[in-house]
Design a protein around this motif. Structure first.
Motif, PDB file in Angstrom:
ATOM      1  N   PHE A  10     -16.749 -36.914  -0.395  1.00  0.00           N
ATOM      2  CA  PHE A  10     -17.356 -36.056   0.632  1.00  0.00           C
ATOM      3  C   PHE A  10     -18.806 -35.737   0.276  1.00  0.00           C
ATOM      4  O   PHE A  10     -19.693 -35.803   1.118  1.00  0.00           O
ATOM      5  N   LYS A  11     -19.036 -35.400  -0.985  1.00  0.00           N
ATOM      6  CA  LYS A  11     -20.388 -35.038  -1.422  1.00  0.00           C
ATOM      7  C   LYS A  11     -21.363 -36.194  -1.192  1.00  0.00           C
ATOM      8  O   LYS A  11     -22.422 -36.016  -0.581  1.00  0.00           O
ATOM      9  N   VAL A  12     -20.986 -37.381  -1.658  1.00  0.00           N
ATOM     10  CA  VAL A  12     -21.869 -38.542  -1.545  1.00  0.00           C
ATOM     11  C   VAL A  12     -22.117 -38.894  -0.077  1.00  0.00           C
ATOM     12  O   VAL A  12     -23.257 -39.124   0.335  1.00  0.00           O
ATOM     13  N   ARG A  13     -21.075 -38.903   0.720  1.00  0.00           N
ATOM     14  CA  ARG A  13     -21.240 -39.256   2.138  1.00  0.00           C
ATOM     15  C   ARG A  13     -22.097 -38.229   2.874  1.00  0.00           C
ATOM     16  O   ARG A  13     -22.932 -38.593   3.703  1.00  0.00           O
ATOM     17  N   LEU A  14     -21.889 -36.954   2.584  1.00  0.00           N
ATOM     18  CA  LEU A  14     -22.676 -35.922   3.268  1.00  0.00           C
ATOM     19  C   LEU A  14     -24.136 -35.957   2.840  1.00  0.00           C
ATOM     20  O   LEU A  14     -25.036 -35.770   3.669  1.00  0.00           O
ATOM     21  N   ILE A  15     -24.387 -36.225   1.567  1.00  0.00           N
ATOM     22  CA  ILE A  15     -25.772 -36.314   1.099  1.00  0.00           C
ATOM     23  C   ILE A  15     -26.475 -37.492   1.755  1.00  0.00           C
ATOM     24  O   ILE A  15     -27.598 -37.370   2.256  1.00  0.00           O
ATOM     25  N   HIS A  16     -25.819 -38.647   1.740  1.00  0.00           N
ATOM     26  CA  HIS A  16     -26.436 -39.825   2.362  1.00  0.00           C
ATOM     27  C   HIS A  16     -26.584 -39.655   3.870  1.00  0.00           C
ATOM     28  O   HIS A  16     -27.561 -40.140   4.457  1.00  0.00           O
ATOM     29  N   ASP A  17     -25.654 -38.977   4.489  1.00  0.00           N
ATOM     30  CA  ASP A  17     -25.715 -38.756   5.927  1.00  0.00           C
ATOM     31  C   ASP A  17     -26.908 -37.879   6.307  1.00  0.00           C
ATOM     32  O   ASP A  17     -27.518 -38.076   7.353  1.00  0.00           O
ATOM     33  N   LYS A  18     -27.257 -36.931   5.462  1.00  0.00           N
ATOM     34  CA  LYS A  18     -28.392 -36.029   5.748  1.00  0.00           C
ATOM     35  C   LYS A  18     -29.696 -36.804   5.885  1.00  0.00           C
ATOM     36  O   LYS A  18     -30.590 -36.404   6.619  1.00  0.00           O
ATOM     37  N   PHE A  19     -29.818 -37.915   5.147  1.00  0.00           N
ATOM     38  CA  PHE A  19     -31.065 -38.680   5.155  1.00  0.00           C
ATOM     39  C   PHE A  19     -31.077 -39.811   6.178  1.00  0.00           C
ATOM     40  O   PHE A  19     -32.036 -40.565   6.250  1.00  0.00           O
ATOM     41  N   MET A  20     -30.030 -39.911   6.963  1.00  0.00           N
ATOM     42  CA  MET A  20     -29.966 -40.917   8.017  1.00  0.00           C
ATOM     43  C   MET A  20     -30.805 -40.441   9.215  1.00  0.00           C
ATOM     44  O   MET A  20     -30.948 -39.238   9.441  1.00  0.00           O
ATOM     45  N   PRO A  21     -31.333 -41.391  10.001  1.00  0.00           N
ATOM     46  CA  PRO A  21     -32.094 -40.991  11.191  1.00  0.00           C
ATOM     47  C   PRO A  21     -31.234 -40.190  12.184  1.00  0.00           C
ATOM     48  O   PRO A  21     -31.706 -39.239  12.795  1.00  0.00           O
TER      49      PRO A  21
END
Length: 128
Positions: A10-21
């Motif tokens: 969850f942590k990794v996916r949410l962090i990467h999702d924040k930087f998506m367009p």
């Protein structure tokens, strides 16, 4: 491992999702809900092997560093240090620093007392 892995996922996916367009998840709960809904339990444990490798190397290094640090500090701190020595606001690092400073003060006091005794002896021999 079975608790850590979903949290890491969850942590990794949410962090990467924040930087998506165009982020897919609105917040933590929406992210967890979406992952469960789309991928089920399998989606929560996708990074199991990576998490196991990361945690095992992390704990292995921590164990080695702890044991070696303990051996080195035993030379400087004569007492067996345990968490019962910690004051309410201290961390273990504060404890080590405090004990080292106390040892240094004791050494300094011994030197000072030794000098005073030597001065007294010299005065006594001069008076005779």
């Amino acid at each position: 491992m079975f608790v850590v892995t979903p949290m890491e996922t969850f942590k990794v996916r949410l962090i990467h999702d924040k930087f998506m367009p165009n982020p897919r998840y609105r917040n933590l709960f929406h992210g967890i809900y979406t992952i469960f809904k789309k991928e089920g339990m399998r989606g929560c444990y996708k990074g199991l092997l990576a998490t196991i490798l990361k945690q095992s190397t992390n704990q292995g290094v921590r164990f080695l560093v702890y044991e070696d640090s303990k051996k080195v500090l035993k030379k400087y701190i004569p007492i067996a240090v345990s968490y019962t020595h910690l004051r309410a606001h201290e961390t273990s690092l504060h404890l080590v620093c405090r004990l080292l400073l106390e040892k240094k003060k004791k050494k300094k006091n011994k030197k000072t007392q030794h000098r005073k005794q030597n001065k007294k002896k010299k005065r006594k021999t001069h008076k005779r």
